[in-house]
Write a protein that holds these residues in place. Structure first.
Motif, mmCIF file in Angstrom:
data_model
loop_
_atom_site.group_PDB
_atom_site.id
_atom_site.type_symbol
_atom_site.label_atom_id
_atom_site.label_comp_id
_atom_site.label_asym_id
_atom_site.label_seq_id
_atom_site.Cartn_x
_atom_site.Cartn_y
_atom_site.Cartn_z
ATOM 1 N N MET A 131 95.240 131.303 80.146
ATOM 2 C CA MET A 131 96.709 131.354 80.215
ATOM 3 C C MET A 131 97.241 131.955 78.921
ATOM 4 O O MET A 131 96.738 131.665 77.842
ATOM 5 N N GLN A 160 98.583 124.907 80.587
ATOM 6 C CA GLN A 160 98.908 124.398 79.249
ATOM 7 C C GLN A 160 99.766 123.126 79.325
ATOM 8 O O GLN A 160 100.864 123.143 79.890
ATOM 9 N N ARG A 181 91.337 124.556 83.984
ATOM 10 C CA ARG A 181 91.033 124.235 82.589
ATOM 11 C C ARG A 181 92.344 123.762 81.972
ATOM 12 O O ARG A 181 93.338 124.489 81.964
ATOM 13 N N LYS A 184 96.044 122.407 75.481
ATOM 14 C CA LYS A 184 97.380 122.015 74.995
ATOM 15 C C LYS A 184 98.339 123.197 75.049
ATOM 16 O O LYS A 184 99.518 123.034 75.378
ATOM 17 N N GLY A 185 97.865 124.398 74.706
ATOM 18 C CA GLY A 185 98.734 125.581 74.675
ATOM 19 C C GLY A 185 98.780 126.135 73.264
ATOM 20 O O GLY A 185 99.015 125.386 72.310
ATOM 21 N N ALA A 186 98.546 127.453 73.126
ATOM 22 C CA ALA A 186 98.329 128.049 71.808
ATOM 23 C C ALA A 186 99.451 128.984 71.361
ATOM 24 O O ALA A 186 99.339 129.599 70.312
ATOM 25 N N LYS A 198 104.192 117.445 68.716
ATOM 26 C CA LYS A 198 102.766 117.304 69.033
ATOM 27 C C LYS A 198 102.475 116.009 69.807
ATOM 28 O O LYS A 198 101.661 116.009 70.738
ATOM 29 N N THR A 223 89.708 120.762 74.604
ATOM 30 C CA THR A 223 90.355 120.260 73.392
ATOM 31 C C THR A 223 89.288 119.831 72.393
ATOM 32 O O THR A 223 88.158 119.519 72.775
ATOM 33 N N HIS A 224 89.699 119.831 71.098
ATOM 34 C CA HIS A 224 88.828 119.260 70.063
ATOM 35 C C HIS A 224 89.396 117.935 69.583
ATOM 36 O O HIS A 224 88.946 117.391 68.589
ATOM 37 N N ARG A 286 94.110 130.890 66.008
ATOM 38 C CA ARG A 286 93.297 129.787 65.452
ATOM 39 C C ARG A 286 93.874 129.343 64.110
ATOM 40 O O ARG A 286 93.848 128.173 63.767
ATOM 41 N N GLU A 289 96.945 127.137 64.830
ATOM 42 C CA GLU A 289 96.643 125.772 65.278
ATOM 43 C C GLU A 289 96.357 124.857 64.105
ATOM 44 O O GLU A 289 96.564 123.652 64.185
ATOM 45 N N ARG A 290 95.836 125.431 63.053
ATOM 46 C CA ARG A 290 95.433 124.586 61.923
ATOM 47 C C ARG A 290 95.652 125.365 60.642
ATOM 48 O O ARG A 290 94.724 126.003 60.131
ATOM 49 N N ASN A 293 93.327 126.122 57.870
ATOM 50 C CA ASN A 293 92.341 127.207 57.917
ATOM 51 C C ASN A 293 92.681 128.317 56.927
ATOM 52 O O ASN A 293 91.818 129.108 56.560
HETATM 53 P P1 FDA Z 1 94.705 119.768 67.961
HETATM 54 O O1 FDA Z 1 95.388 121.032 67.631
HETATM 55 O O2 FDA Z 1 95.468 118.501 67.906
HETATM 56 O O3 FDA Z 1 93.393 119.656 67.127
HETATM 57 C C1 FDA Z 1 92.541 118.522 67.131
HETATM 58 C C2 FDA Z 1 91.476 118.707 66.061
HETATM 59 O O4 FDA Z 1 90.633 119.817 66.438
HETATM 60 C C3 FDA Z 1 92.011 119.104 64.688
HETATM 61 O O5 FDA Z 1 92.329 117.968 63.938
HETATM 62 C C4 FDA Z 1 90.849 119.884 64.112
HETATM 63 O O6 FDA Z 1 89.844 119.007 63.658
HETATM 64 C C5 FDA Z 1 90.297 120.598 65.306
HETATM 65 N N1 FDA Z 1 90.889 121.938 65.469
HETATM 66 C C6 FDA Z 1 91.787 122.317 66.421
HETATM 67 N N2 FDA Z 1 92.092 123.625 66.300
HETATM 68 C C7 FDA Z 1 91.390 124.076 65.255
HETATM 69 C C8 FDA Z 1 91.274 125.346 64.624
HETATM 70 N N3 FDA Z 1 91.947 126.413 65.053
HETATM 71 N N4 FDA Z 1 90.447 125.461 63.545
HETATM 72 C C9 FDA Z 1 89.740 124.394 63.101
HETATM 73 N N5 FDA Z 1 89.799 123.161 63.663
HETATM 74 C C10 FDA Z 1 90.611 123.009 64.709
HETATM 75 N N6 FDA Z 1 95.277 127.967 74.858
HETATM 76 C C11 FDA Z 1 96.049 128.696 75.701
HETATM 77 O O7 FDA Z 1 97.258 128.791 75.483
HETATM 78 N N7 FDA Z 1 95.493 129.334 76.773
HETATM 79 C C12 FDA Z 1 94.165 129.231 77.074
HETATM 80 O O8 FDA Z 1 93.702 129.803 78.058
HETATM 81 C C13 FDA Z 1 93.342 128.467 76.188
HETATM 82 N N8 FDA Z 1 92.022 128.331 76.413
HETATM 83 C C14 FDA Z 1 91.278 127.471 75.632
HETATM 84 C C15 FDA Z 1 89.930 127.247 75.929
HETATM 85 C C16 FDA Z 1 89.202 126.327 75.199
HETATM 86 C C17 FDA Z 1 87.760 126.093 75.534
HETATM 87 C C18 FDA Z 1 89.831 125.600 74.147
HETATM 88 C C19 FDA Z 1 89.099 124.535 73.379
HETATM 89 C C20 FDA Z 1 91.146 125.846 73.834
HETATM 90 C C21 FDA Z 1 91.873 126.790 74.544
HETATM 91 N N9 FDA Z 1 93.197 127.075 74.213
HETATM 92 C C22 FDA Z 1 93.943 127.838 75.077
HETATM 93 C C23 FDA Z 1 93.738 126.637 72.913
HETATM 94 C C24 FDA Z 1 94.474 125.312 73.022
HETATM 95 O O9 FDA Z 1 95.662 125.493 73.762
HETATM 96 C C25 FDA Z 1 94.816 124.744 71.647
HETATM 97 O O10 FDA Z 1 95.673 125.619 70.973
HETATM 98 C C26 FDA Z 1 93.596 124.483 70.767
HETATM 99 O O11 FDA Z 1 92.542 123.957 71.508
HETATM 100 C C27 FDA Z 1 93.926 123.502 69.615
HETATM 101 O O12 FDA Z 1 94.318 122.278 70.138
HETATM 102 P P2 FDA Z 1 93.381 120.974 70.265
HETATM 103 O O13 FDA Z 1 93.395 120.567 71.686
HETATM 104 O O14 FDA Z 1 92.033 121.244 69.730
HETATM 105 O O15 FDA Z 1 94.133 119.837 69.492
#
Ligand code: FDA
Length: 304
Positions: A131, A160, A181, A184-186, A198, A223-224, A286, A289-290, A293
């Motif tokens: 997405m 998302q 899948r 959260k959304g990027a 958040k 998600t991580h 990336r 998101e953080r 970095n």
């Molecule tokens: P959150 O941002 O709360 O992070 C939780 C923890 O994960 C952090 O405390 C850190 O430890 C670690 N972390 C997260 N992001 C990190 C980074 N960039 N660098 C280092 N550590 C990090 N989005 C979208 O809009 N369309 C899509 O199709 C996809 N597809 C997709 C596939 C897969 C397999 C993943 C894992 C993610 C996506 N995303 C995505 C991205 C998603 O929307 C989101 O922006 C990221 O996963 C970051 O959010 P978290 O869920 O990890 O939580």
């Protein structure tokens, strides 16, 4: 505050020209990107498979503005699928429809996505439609729906949690048996359409994950976030959802320890493996998101 700025920079052509250089790739982008060639990425997938992890390969590229580029991207995906089949790798592919010409013509994107989905079916694997930003979302879902309705079902879509509309989309796709899948959304979206806080995004993710675990077809929780992962695991165990009925997905280069721990605990884990030369917008998201970095970037660029 930094997030919208970094997401805006990810779309800036002058910023891309300034940053996207081989030196920056070697020192920074390589943490998040498996390599510049398919061979390098396929090698990474073989290593992931050896660690008990599946993959989904993404050929980096988005916002294609010429039909020939969209066609070239589709051919690259067809070759990649052949290589996955020949090397017997455990890997899906992930595609962005704006790379397949969605901004030029929906017909073109339907045609190219259908070719890729058909080849994936031939080699026994699966295509996930990523997405993108909310401006493109309606077009992405229309193209996805057309391929699905044409009878090609080795394809699923990413949704998302930050968008207010997503619970309706989730229900619509659950009813049709489409694999989702959940992420959260990027992107940077306005508060009229997406949760700005958040804590609200996390709550929405948790609720949608539970709904998918109960009613979805092979959902992928991407998600991580350890709290959300722990919550989903507890919910699944409490409701008798088998470990094989869903999977966790994480990004290449992020939380390798968590990837291995989940696999060791018996979960299905899939790592999203991007590769190619168009890494700039992906790597900037990336960063967004953080923002911590950025220290990693500064350290690596400044080291002698
Ligand atoms: P959150 O941002 O709360 O992070 C939780 C923890 O994960 C952090 O405390 C850190 O430890 C670690 N972390 C997260 N992001 C990190 C980074 N960039 N660098 C280092 N550590 C990090 N989005 C979208 O809009 N369309 C899509 O199709 C996809 N597809 C997709 C596939 C897969 C397999 C993943 C894992 C993610 C996506 N995303 C995505 C991205 C998603 O929307 C989101 O922006 C990221 O996963 C970051 O959010 P978290 O869920 O990890 O939580």
């Amino acid at each position: 505050m930094l997030r919208p700025v970094l997401v805006a920079l990810s779309r800036s052509e002058p910023a891309r020209r300034l940053v996207a250089r081989p030196f920056v790739f070697r020192r920074v982008a390589r943490r998040f990107v498996a390599g510049e060639t398919a061979d390098a990425a396929l090698q990474v997938v073989a290593e992931l498979n050896a660690r008990g992890l599946a993959a989904t390969l993404d050929i980096l590229g988005e916002g294609t503005t010429a039909e020939a580029d969209a066609q070239r991207a589709a051919i690259a995906y067809l070759d990649l699928l052949d290589a996955i089949g020949t090397r017997r790798l455990q890997s899906h592919v992930s595609v962005k429809l704006s790379q397949l010409g969605l901004d030029l013509s929906a017909e073109l994107a339907v045609r190219l996505l259908a070719q890729i989905v058909r080849r994936a079916a031939e080699v026994g694997t699966f295509v996930r439609v990523d997405m993108e930003d909310s401006r493109r979302l309606p077009g992405i879902l229309r193209v996805f729906d057309r391929v699905w309705e044409a009878g090609w079902h080795t394809v699923g879509v990413a949704l998302q949690a930050y968008l207010y509309r997503t619970p309706q989309d989730v229900e619509r796709y659950i009813a049709r048996g489409v694999s989702i899948r959940l992420c959260k959304g990027a992107y940077a979206e306005p508060p009229q359409i997406a949760y700005p806080r958040k804590a609200d995004v996390d709550r929405a993710f948790a609720a949608l994950a539970e709904r998918l675990l109960i009613a979805g077809r092979s959902p992928a929780l991407a998600t991580h976030d350890e709290r959300l992962i722990a919550g989903a695991r507890q919910f699944a165990a409490a409701h008798g959802v088998p470990l094989q009925a869903y999977e966790f997905q994480l990004l290449y280069g992020i939380r390798r320890d968590l990837q291995d721990a989940l696999a060791r605990a018996g979960h299905r884990v899939r790592v999203y493996v991007p590769f190619g030369t168009h890494w700039y917008p992906y790597v900037m998201r990336r960063m967004a998101e953080r923002p911590a970095n950025l220290w990693f970037v500064a350290r690596n660029l400044l080291r002698p």
